[in-house]
Scaffold this active site. Structure first.
Site, PDB file in Angstrom:
ATOM      1  CG  HIS A   1     -18.110 -34.735  92.217  1.00 15.15           C
ATOM      2  ND1 HIS A   1     -19.202 -35.150  92.933  1.00 15.15           N
ATOM      3  CD2 HIS A   1     -17.202 -34.330  93.130  1.00 15.15           C
ATOM      4  CE1 HIS A   1     -18.971 -35.024  94.218  1.00 15.15           C
ATOM      5  NE2 HIS A   1     -17.756 -34.516  94.378  1.00 15.15           N
TER       6      HIS A   1
ATOM      7  CG  HIS B   1     -19.707 -15.350  83.857  1.00 15.96           C
ATOM      8  ND1 HIS B   1     -19.407 -14.051  83.510  1.00 15.96           N
ATOM      9  CD2 HIS B   1     -18.559 -16.045  83.649  1.00 15.96           C
ATOM     10  CE1 HIS B   1     -18.154 -13.968  83.108  1.00 15.96           C
ATOM     11  NE2 HIS B   1     -17.607 -15.162  83.196  1.00 15.96           N
TER      12      HIS B   1
HETATM   13  C1  LIG Z   1     -19.753  -7.911  94.694  1.00 17.73           C
HETATM   14  C2  LIG Z   1     -19.774  -6.899  93.560  1.00 17.73           C
HETATM   15  C3  LIG Z   1     -20.728  -7.377  92.470  1.00 17.73           C
HETATM   16  C4  LIG Z   1     -20.288  -5.586  94.145  1.00 17.73           C
HETATM   17  O1  LIG Z   1     -20.261  -4.625  93.165  1.00 17.73           O
HETATM   18  P1  LIG Z   1     -20.917  -3.182  93.478  1.00 17.73           P
HETATM   19  O2  LIG Z   1     -22.371  -3.387  93.807  1.00 17.73           O
HETATM   20  O3  LIG Z   1     -20.588  -2.288  92.340  1.00 17.73           O
HETATM   21  O4  LIG Z   1     -20.213  -2.782  94.838  1.00 17.73           O
HETATM   22  P2  LIG Z   1     -19.170  -1.588  95.112  1.00 17.73           P
HETATM   23  O5  LIG Z   1     -17.991  -1.685  94.229  1.00 17.73           O
HETATM   24  O6  LIG Z   1     -19.962  -0.302  95.133  1.00 17.73           O
HETATM   25  O7  LIG Z   1     -18.681  -1.923  96.596  1.00 17.73           O
HETATM   26  C5  LIG Z   1     -19.535  -1.804  97.723  1.00 17.73           C
HETATM   27  C6  LIG Z   1     -18.722  -2.135  98.956  1.00 17.73           C
HETATM   28  O8  LIG Z   1     -18.421  -3.540  98.972  1.00 17.73           O
HETATM   29  C7  LIG Z   1     -17.006  -3.759  98.961  1.00 17.73           C
HETATM   30  N1  LIG Z   1     -16.761  -4.869  98.032  1.00 17.73           N
HETATM   31  C8  LIG Z   1     -17.128  -4.929  96.747  1.00 17.73           C
HETATM   32  N2  LIG Z   1     -16.811  -6.122  96.228  1.00 17.73           N
HETATM   33  C9  LIG Z   1     -16.216  -6.821  97.215  1.00 17.73           C
HETATM   34  C10 LIG Z   1     -15.677  -8.125  97.269  1.00 17.73           C
HETATM   35  N3  LIG Z   1     -15.701  -8.945  96.196  1.00 17.73           N
HETATM   36  N4  LIG Z   1     -15.169  -8.549  98.439  1.00 17.73           N
HETATM   37  C11 LIG Z   1     -15.143  -7.726  99.524  1.00 17.73           C
HETATM   38  N5  LIG Z   1     -15.667  -6.475  99.534  1.00 17.73           N
HETATM   39  C12 LIG Z   1     -16.180  -6.032  98.376  1.00 17.73           C
HETATM   40  C13 LIG Z   1     -16.399  -2.453  98.468  1.00 17.73           C
HETATM   41  O9  LIG Z   1     -15.090  -2.286  98.950  1.00 17.73           O
HETATM   42  C14 LIG Z   1     -17.375  -1.442  99.037  1.00 17.73           C
HETATM   43  O10 LIG Z   1     -17.086  -1.284 100.409  1.00 17.73           O
HETATM   44  P3  LIG Z   1     -17.139   0.184 101.086  1.00 17.73           P
HETATM   45  O11 LIG Z   1     -18.567   0.643 100.915  1.00 17.73           O
HETATM   46  O12 LIG Z   1     -16.756  -0.080 102.506  1.00 17.73           O
HETATM   47  O13 LIG Z   1     -16.181   1.009 100.333  1.00 17.73           O
HETATM   48  C15 LIG Z   1     -18.393  -6.704  92.904  1.00 17.73           C
HETATM   49  O14 LIG Z   1     -17.544  -5.916  93.689  1.00 17.73           O
HETATM   50  C16 LIG Z   1     -17.667  -8.008  92.569  1.00 17.73           C
HETATM   51  O15 LIG Z   1     -16.999  -8.634  93.391  1.00 17.73           O
HETATM   52  N6  LIG Z   1     -17.820  -8.433  91.281  1.00 17.73           N
HETATM   53  C17 LIG Z   1     -17.125  -9.540  90.727  1.00 17.73           C
HETATM   54  C18 LIG Z   1     -16.089  -9.008  89.747  1.00 17.73           C
HETATM   55  C19 LIG Z   1     -15.352 -10.092  89.036  1.00 17.73           C
HETATM   56  O16 LIG Z   1     -15.032 -11.134  89.589  1.00 17.73           O
HETATM   57  N7  LIG Z   1     -15.091  -9.855  87.754  1.00 17.73           N
HETATM   58  C20 LIG Z   1     -14.450 -10.812  86.873  1.00 17.73           C
HETATM   59  C21 LIG Z   1     -14.758 -10.432  85.443  1.00 17.73           C
HETATM   60  S1  LIG Z   1     -14.443 -11.776  84.305  1.00 17.73           S
END
Ligand SMILES: CC(C)(COP(=O)(O)OP(=O)(O)OC[C@H]1O[C@@H](n2cnc3c(N)ncnc32)[C@H](O)[C@@H]1OP(=O)(O)O)[C@@H](O)C(=O)NCCC(=O)NCCS
Length: 203
Positions: free
Chosen positions: A131, A140
């Site tokens: 709410h 998104h």
């Molecule tokens: C947060 C996010 C945007 C970061 O993406 P990125 O910049 O490409 O980051 P990376 O994948 O290079 O990860 C960097 C570090 O953060 C960590 N990390 C990434 N996402 C994380 C998350 N959601 N929670 C905890 N740790 C996370 C990785 O393990 C990595 O750690 P390390 O360096 O110790 O190995 C992405 O991981 C994320 O969560 N996106 C949302 C995806 C989603 O919900 N998609 C649904 C599609 S409909």
């Protein structure tokens, strides 16, 4: 989820556009006109007299791409096409909520009382916007994410899958909240955060 949602709501897809021919030709829309990028869309709108025929558009661009979704919406409305607002029949939207043009509310999603959603905002599968939330344009809310009551989300921000934003918190424009994060405090514009409680992603 967009394709089955369109089918379920009885919309006929007449054309599909993508900048990437490889991706576009593999799309699961047999028998529809394939348009290779924005110029092809412009030409087709004229050729098919699409604006006069009342053709609508929906943007199948999820991810953290709300600014691009809004830009393309401006291009397409400029061509005379109308943005379609989609609410899946298994989603729930309160009567007092307001959805601006082009919102997509996908299966099992919920939008609560007095929530206000800006244009081209997606509430994805099983996500919940409670709410009095205020969401900007091109937001998104990814699958399974939860916004508690009175949350504000700025333009083009993305809330990752299964993330939770606590009541009355403000998520700044362009923020990316990682999957599974728990946002307990206001976030400045452009922040990327992960974890519970959510902290800035550092490399
Ligand atoms: C947060 C996010 C945007 C970061 O993406 P990125 O910049 O490409 O980051 P990376 O994948 O290079 O990860 C960097 C570090 O953060 C960590 N990390 C990434 N996402 C994380 C998350 N959601 N929670 C905890 N740790 C996370 C990785 O393990 C990595 O750690 P390390 O360096 O110790 O190995 C992405 O991981 C994320 O969560 N996106 C949302 C995806 C989603 O919900 N998609 C649904 C599609 S409909």
């Amino acid at each position: 989820m967009l394709r089955p949602t369109l089918a379920r709501l009885g919309h006929a897809v007449v054309a599909v556009a993508d900048r990437d021919p490889a991706r576009g030709s593999a799309l699961p829309f047999p028998g529809t006109r394939w348009l290779d990028g924005e110029d092809a869309v412009r030409a087709w709108v004229v050729e098919a007299d699409a604006a006069a025929r009342g053709v609508c558009f929906v943007l199948a661009i999820g991810g953290h791409n709300g600014a691009e979704r809004c830009r393309l919406a401006d291009v397409l409305t400029g061509l005379g096409l109308a943005p379609l607002t989609l609410v899946h029949d298994r989603a729930w939207v309160a009567e007092t909520a307001h959805l601006a043009d082009g919102c997509q509310i996908l299966p099992m999603a919920a939008v609560g009382e007095e929530a206000v959603l800006g244009r081209q905002t997606i509430v994805n599968t099983n996500a919940s916007v409670d709410h009095d939330c205020r969401l900007g344009e091109g937001v998104h809310i990814m699958p399974g994410a939860t916004l508690a009551g009175c949350v504000t989300v700025g333009d083009h921000a993305t809330i990752g899958s299964n993330a939770t934003v606590l009541p009355r918190v403000t998520v700044g424009a362009g923020c990316m909240v990682g999957a599974g994060a728990v946002v307990t405090r206001d976030l400045p514009p452009g922040a990327t955060v992960i974890g519970a409680p959510a902290r800035p992603l550092t490399r």
